[in-house]
Design an enzyme around this catalytic site. Sequence first.
Site, mmCIF file in Angstrom:
data_model
loop_
_atom_site.group_PDB
_atom_site.id
_atom_site.type_symbol
_atom_site.label_atom_id
_atom_site.label_comp_id
_atom_site.label_asym_id
_atom_site.label_seq_id
_atom_site.Cartn_x
_atom_site.Cartn_y
_atom_site.Cartn_z
ATOM 1 N N THR A 66 0.804 -1.248 -0.012
ATOM 2 C CA THR A 66 -0.100 -0.025 0.008
ATOM 3 C C THR A 66 0.814 1.294 -0.060
ATOM 4 O O THR A 66 2.050 1.311 0.339
ATOM 5 C CB THR A 66 -0.992 -0.164 1.241
ATOM 6 O OG1 THR A 66 -0.154 0.078 2.449
ATOM 7 C CG2 THR A 66 -1.900 -1.080 1.274
ATOM 8 N N ASP A 67 0.326 2.429 -0.446
ATOM 9 C CA ASP A 67 0.764 3.816 -0.146
ATOM 10 C C ASP A 67 0.559 4.121 1.117
ATOM 11 O O ASP A 67 -0.045 3.592 2.033
ATOM 12 C CB ASP A 67 0.463 4.624 -1.431
ATOM 13 C CG ASP A 67 -0.998 4.977 -1.298
ATOM 14 O OD1 ASP A 67 -1.783 4.795 -0.368
ATOM 15 O OD2 ASP A 67 -1.689 5.468 -2.420
ATOM 16 N N GLN A 68 0.960 5.480 1.285
ATOM 17 C CA GLN A 68 0.830 6.192 2.583
ATOM 18 C C GLN A 68 -0.502 6.187 3.143
ATOM 19 O O GLN A 68 -1.010 6.440 4.215
ATOM 20 C CB GLN A 68 1.492 7.737 2.561
ATOM 21 C CG GLN A 68 3.037 7.456 2.908
ATOM 22 C CD GLN A 68 3.583 8.904 2.897
ATOM 23 O OE1 GLN A 68 3.050 9.796 2.018
ATOM 24 N NE2 GLN A 68 4.402 8.981 3.764
#
Length: 142
Positions: free
Chosen positions: A14-16
Amino acid sequence: MMTVSEVRVRYAETDQMGVAYHANYLVWCEVGRTELIRELGVPYAEMERDGIRLAVADAHLRFHASARYDDVLRIETTVAAVRSRLVEFHYELLRVAAPGVVTGERLATARTSLVSLGVDGRPVVLPQRYRDLLEGALRSAD
């Protein structure tokens, strides 16, 4: 024939914002594809020992909603076409609410076309044994 696989979205995927990175959907399609081949009775590693590789020649993804960190995804995989040197797979990725309970929310649909390669990396006719298995999966999906 349709196979069902489940994966949980890991933090590293995932991203932030906790949204799954788009390239991971192709990895999840690979999970579904290799499980389908395994359920046909031939692990992909056995195909490689026989000198056959299936290389992705084309991939198409359509995103419908975002997968997020810790979601459980259901990957439904089918064989869509079998030709002498090419196999096409279709996928539907769905969010799972609880083990075995699909919310009905479609996250993505995808298709991949794989070409049969020999050990030298050149296209070869898929051996009849594998074509028969894949065509059987195709017929049972109808």
